[in-house]
Design an enzyme around this catalytic site. Structure first.
Site, mmCIF file in Angstrom:
data_model
loop_
_atom_site.group_PDB
_atom_site.id
_atom_site.type_symbol
_atom_site.label_atom_id
_atom_site.label_comp_id
_atom_site.label_asym_id
_atom_site.label_seq_id
_atom_site.Cartn_x
_atom_site.Cartn_y
_atom_site.Cartn_z
ATOM 1 N N ARG A 1 0.810 -1.212 0.000
ATOM 2 C CA ARG A 1 0.000 0.000 0.000
ATOM 3 C C ARG A 1 0.849 1.271 0.000
ATOM 4 O O ARG A 1 0.554 2.238 -0.693
ATOM 5 C CB ARG A 1 -0.882 -0.027 1.254
ATOM 6 C CG ARG A 1 -1.898 1.079 1.340
ATOM 7 C CD ARG A 1 -2.516 1.104 2.747
ATOM 8 N NE ARG A 1 -2.875 -0.188 3.257
ATOM 9 C CZ ARG A 1 -4.100 -0.719 3.164
ATOM 10 N NH1 ARG A 1 -5.066 -0.068 2.576
ATOM 11 N NH2 ARG A 1 -4.353 -1.918 3.673
ATOM 12 N N CYS B 1 -27.016 -4.383 -7.354
ATOM 13 C CA CYS B 1 -28.199 -4.699 -6.561
ATOM 14 C C CYS B 1 -27.810 -5.182 -5.175
ATOM 15 O O CYS B 1 -28.047 -6.347 -4.817
ATOM 16 C CB CYS B 1 -29.018 -5.754 -7.277
ATOM 17 S SG CYS B 1 -29.596 -5.136 -8.835
HETATM 18 N N1 LLP Z 1 3.473 -8.906 3.332
HETATM 19 C C1 LLP Z 1 2.522 -9.821 3.579
HETATM 20 C C2 LLP Z 1 2.905 -11.163 4.035
HETATM 21 C C3 LLP Z 1 1.162 -9.478 3.410
HETATM 22 O O1 LLP Z 1 0.224 -10.377 3.669
HETATM 23 C C4 LLP Z 1 0.825 -8.172 2.977
HETATM 24 C C5 LLP Z 1 -0.569 -7.779 2.794
HETATM 25 C C6 LLP Z 1 1.867 -7.260 2.708
HETATM 26 C C7 LLP Z 1 3.177 -7.665 2.907
HETATM 27 C C8 LLP Z 1 1.615 -5.865 2.228
HETATM 28 O O2 LLP Z 1 0.934 -5.103 3.179
HETATM 29 P P1 LLP Z 1 0.729 -3.524 2.919
HETATM 30 O O3 LLP Z 1 2.078 -2.871 2.938
HETATM 31 O O4 LLP Z 1 0.058 -3.379 1.614
HETATM 32 O O5 LLP Z 1 -0.147 -3.084 4.030
HETATM 33 N N2 LLP Z 1 -7.110 -5.866 1.075
HETATM 34 C C9 LLP Z 1 -6.775 -5.145 2.282
HETATM 35 C C10 LLP Z 1 -5.315 -5.306 2.652
HETATM 36 C C11 LLP Z 1 -4.881 -6.757 2.767
HETATM 37 C C12 LLP Z 1 -3.408 -6.904 3.070
HETATM 38 C C13 LLP Z 1 -2.960 -8.312 2.810
HETATM 39 N N3 LLP Z 1 -1.572 -8.546 3.069
HETATM 40 C C14 LLP Z 1 -7.133 -3.666 2.108
HETATM 41 O O6 LLP Z 1 -7.667 -3.298 1.056
HETATM 42 O O7 LLP Z 1 -6.936 -2.886 3.024
#
Ligand code: LLP
Length: 421
Positions: free
Chosen positions: A290, A356
């Protein structure tokens, strides 16, 4: 400087007017800024400039091939969560020695593929997985470099679905068992235990939580060394939160007010944990998703209808929960702004999609400039977990993706056709 901003009353991306893009390419449309992807990557790399490290972009946040190529060219690595993402990473040009593989349920064929590609390491989540990797590695005459993912049982101030670091989640090996499992894993044939992995969740904006995790990981590394193990790598995962509220401001826009994410930046979060992580004398790996890509993308949508129902005003747009599910799934906040501002009144509205489902919404009770049929809106900070979570629900074609590069626009994924349904 962020690449999406108002120039006078027009929202632009780099130098290009988004209204022109929406009219030319249609909506719903994800738009990314190439420069923003580079900027966010370089801000992170700058924090680590004097540290032996490897940043591996978490592909799950956005796996568009062109985006991956931009990141590979920046020289960072990639973290894959499936064989599909491993293929995408290799195809985009990430060198195998900069690719990691994470996931609580890796299939045998995925493990074998990762080992044959000789990637940097696998983050391993259970004793049974260590045994499976060992068997596969021995069979194909390879050595598997692994890091053990440990669950430090840390409470994380984020949505329950994006919290991974405490005991009742499926992730990692319990802290109490970590020393014993690491000692055993280091003796298993075909396995080379390199270090410890931790990922406590996603969209965490609180430095104190990361600090607690960093202290715990470093303490474990010290304990393992005291037990005679050689630990050279520490993977601190991802999860660094970003600011969603008040991402763009303008005198004609309502103010979001002070929010928990106000002023949070990845640089500040990383700078606060780095001194602790460095005490481990390990090579530091991170897996940011992110924090690299959220601010680099927006979702453009068009107002189809407005209507008043009781005391509510609904703004019905042509994007739906199938295009961006974050508000429906996690009640996530995304700022929504018109591409062209005028000095219209501010009104309290619900911005909803055409599907919907009552859960098909982007904002509830949101103060916004008054908009009408045909106006274009931008749903901001949707570069991460936007397109990748899209679906064909309600027989809808998934949206197109476009990358702005200075004054050029490159269609990086075509809108799906009816035939692809
Ligand atoms: N490493 C691992 C092992 C992960 O499972 C994840 C994200 C990341 C790194 C990256 O995390 P970030 O830096 O993006 O926070 N769909 C959800 C977020 C799910 C995150 C899953 N794992 C949302 O839209 O907020």
């Amino acid at each position: 400087m962020e690449q999406f901003r108002y120039q006078e009353n027009e929202l632009i991306c780099e130098g290009t007017k988004l209204q022109d893009i929406a009219e030319q390419f249609g909506t719903p449309l994800y738009v990314y800024s190439r420069q923003s992807i580079r900027d966010h990557t370089r801000w992170i790399e700058q924090v680590f400039r004097e540290t032996n490290h490897l940043s591996c972009y978490a592909i799950k946040a956005n796996g568009n091939r062109e985006i991956l190529r931009v990141l590979a060219q920046e020289g960072i690595g990639a973290d894959a969560g499936s064989i599909g993402e491993l293929h995408l990473a290799l195809e985009a040009g990430f060198p195998p020695e900069k690719i990691t593989f994470s996931g609580v349920g890796k299939r045998d064929d995925e493990i074998e593929f990762a080992l044959r590609q000789n990637i940097h390491s696998l983050n391993v989540e259970s004793e049974e997985e260590v045994n499976v990797i060992s068997e596969i590695a021995e069979r194909i005459w390879m050595k598997a470099r692994i890091l053990l993912r440990v669950n430090f049982d840390i409470e994380t101030p984020t949505h329950k679905y994006t919290s991974t670091g405490h005991k009742h989640t499926k992730f990692g090996i319990e802290r109490e068992k970590a020393v014993e499992v690491a000692k055993w894993a280091s003796t298993v044939p075909g396995i080379e235990l390199r270090g410890i992995h931790s990922h406590i969740g996603s969209q965490i904006t609180d430095a104190e939580t990361f600090l607690q995790a960093a202290r715990e990981v470093v303490e474990l590394v010290n304990e393992l060394r005291a037990n005679g193990l050689e630990i050279s790598e520490l993977n601190f995962g991802g999860g660094f939160g970003v600011q969603y509220h008040d991402y763009v401001s303008h005198p004609l826009l309502p103010n979001d007010g002070e929010q928990a994410d106000s002023g949070v930046t990845t640089v500040k979060l990383l700078e606060s944990v780095l001194p602790v992580l460095r005490e481990s004398k390990c090579r530091i790996l991170i897996q940011p998703g992110r924090s690299i890509i959220a601010h680099a993308g927006i979702l453009l949508t068009k107002v189809l209808y407005t209507k008043q129902s009781g005391d509510k005003i609904f703004v019905i747009v042509d994007a739906g929960m199938n295009d961006l599910i974050r508000p429906s799934l996690y009640q996530s906040y995304h700022q929504i702004v018109p591409l062209q501002l005028s000095d219209s009144n501010h009104v309290l509205v619900d911005v909803v999609g055409p599907l919907c489902e009552t859960g098909d919404f982007f904002a509830h009770d949101r103060m916004m400039p008054d908009v009408k049929r045909g106006d274009y809106l931008a749903i901001l900070c949707t570069g991460a977990y936007g397109f990748v979570l899209s679906s064909n629900y309600n027989g809808r074609q998934r949206p197109a993706e476009l990358m702005v590069d200075g004054s050029e626009c490159l269609l990086i994924k075509n809108r799906e056709t009816i035939n692809q349904l």
